[in-house]
Design an enzyme around this catalytic site. Structure first.
Site, short mmCIF file in Angstrom:
data_model
loop_
_atom_site.label_atom_id
_atom_site.label_comp_id
_atom_site.label_asym_id
_atom_site.label_seq_id
_atom_site.Cartn_x
_atom_site.Cartn_y
_atom_site.Cartn_z
N TYR A 2 0.80 -1.11 0.11
CA TYR A 2 0.20 0.31 -0.13
C TYR A 2 0.73 1.08 0.26
CZ TYR A 2 0.88 0.97 4.76
OH TYR A 2 1.18 1.37 5.95
N LYS A 112 6.92 -1.63 1.43
CA LYS A 112 5.70 -0.52 2.79
C LYS A 112 4.10 -1.94 2.85
CE LYS A 112 3.40 3.75 3.26
NZ LYS A 112 3.31 4.51 4.55
N GLU A 144 13.47 3.48 13.25
CA GLU A 144 12.84 4.30 12.66
C GLU A 144 11.31 4.00 13.87
OE1 GLU A 144 10.68 2.99 9.21
OE2 GLU A 144 10.33 1.32 9.41
N LEU A 168 11.00 2.34 6.35
CA LEU A 168 10.75 2.75 4.90
C LEU A 168 11.54 4.10 4.48
CD1 LEU A 168 8.24 2.27 2.73
CD2 LEU A 168 7.17 3.22 4.62
#
Length: 249
Positions: A2, A112, A144, A168
């Site tokens: 996505y 993702k 992250e 990401l």
């Protein structure tokens, strides 16, 4: 897989970059999207024109397709699903509180995907503690956040984890780096530790709907607040870029 971004004045922000990442994620999982990038862009732009509101959140995902359950890939068309809803952009004038947890996700964080159980649990932990985000770390190394990238400012330079398989590669992260370059702020792409984060001049969290949020605490311990002028300059630059991109056409 996505992707998602915000939309103002029915202009989808940084649409080409988000579509590129969407196709990159799909390719890494060998999901064949049934549309070209140009066709998907036209579909998304047409969809937002059908929705009322000046500020929207635009989300789209693809699954491998509809078929009987099997581990091997089915030879069927992939499915595309789009969701659009109202959005309130993050208020960058407010400093945010953070919490932390060990990063137990798989080693393909650069894709993702909908494999979000660790991120969902981390987001819930943040909500229960009255925090904006949870910072992931593998041992002492910060990676992250649950749904954001995290960076530090130290001695006038931005330090950010390299865009490898452990994070990401955020679109907002990319534009924060570009903003630093435009403002002559040195950028160092290297891993940094929890200790470095706690002692940083500033801790910055970036996402597609909150471009540059500065932190004030980690689990109740004060952090950051030592380079407010630099944070303000970055926020102003990023908001100007956003307004220029999304002005009514």
């Amino acid at each position: 897989v996505y992707d998602a971004t915000c939309c103002v004045n029915h202009v989808i922000y940084l649409i080409d970059e988000h579509i590129d990442r969407f196709y990159d994620s799909a390719a890494l999982l060998k999901i064949k999207i049934n549309h070209t990038k140009a066709e998907l862009k036209d579909i998304l732009n047409a969809m937002v024109q059908k929705v009322e509101g000046d500020s929207l959140f635009v989300y789209w995902q693809a699954t491998r397709g509809t078929a009987m359950r099997n581990h091997a890939f089915p030879d069927v068309p992939s499915n595309l699903w789009i969701m659009i809803k109202p959005l309130t952009l993050g208020d960058m004038s407010e400093r945010i509180r953070l919490t932390e947890m060990e990063d137990t996700r798989f080693l393909h964080c650069n894709i993702k995907t909908l494999n979000l159980i660790p991120s969902v649990m981390a987001a819930q932990k943040a909500a229960e503690r009255g925090c904006y985000e949870t910072v992931f770390h593998r041992g002492e190394t910060v990676t992250e956040c649950a749904h954001s990238n995290v960076h530090i400012l130290k001695d006038g330079a931005l330090i950010t984890h390299p865009a490898n398989e452990l994070i990401l590669a955020g679109i907002a992260r990319k534009h924060l780096i570009l903003a630093c370059q435009a403002l002559d702020i040195p950028v160092i792409e290297r891993p940094f530790s929890v200790t470095e984060l706690m002692n940083a001049d500033e801790v910055i969290v970036t996402s597609s709907s909150s471009f540059c949020m500065a932190a004030c605490a980690m689990d109740g311990i004060p952090i950051g607040g030592k380079a407010a002028d630099t944070v303000s300059a970055l926020q102003a630059y990023l908001m100007e870029e956003f307004h220029q991109y999304t002005q009514a056409k």
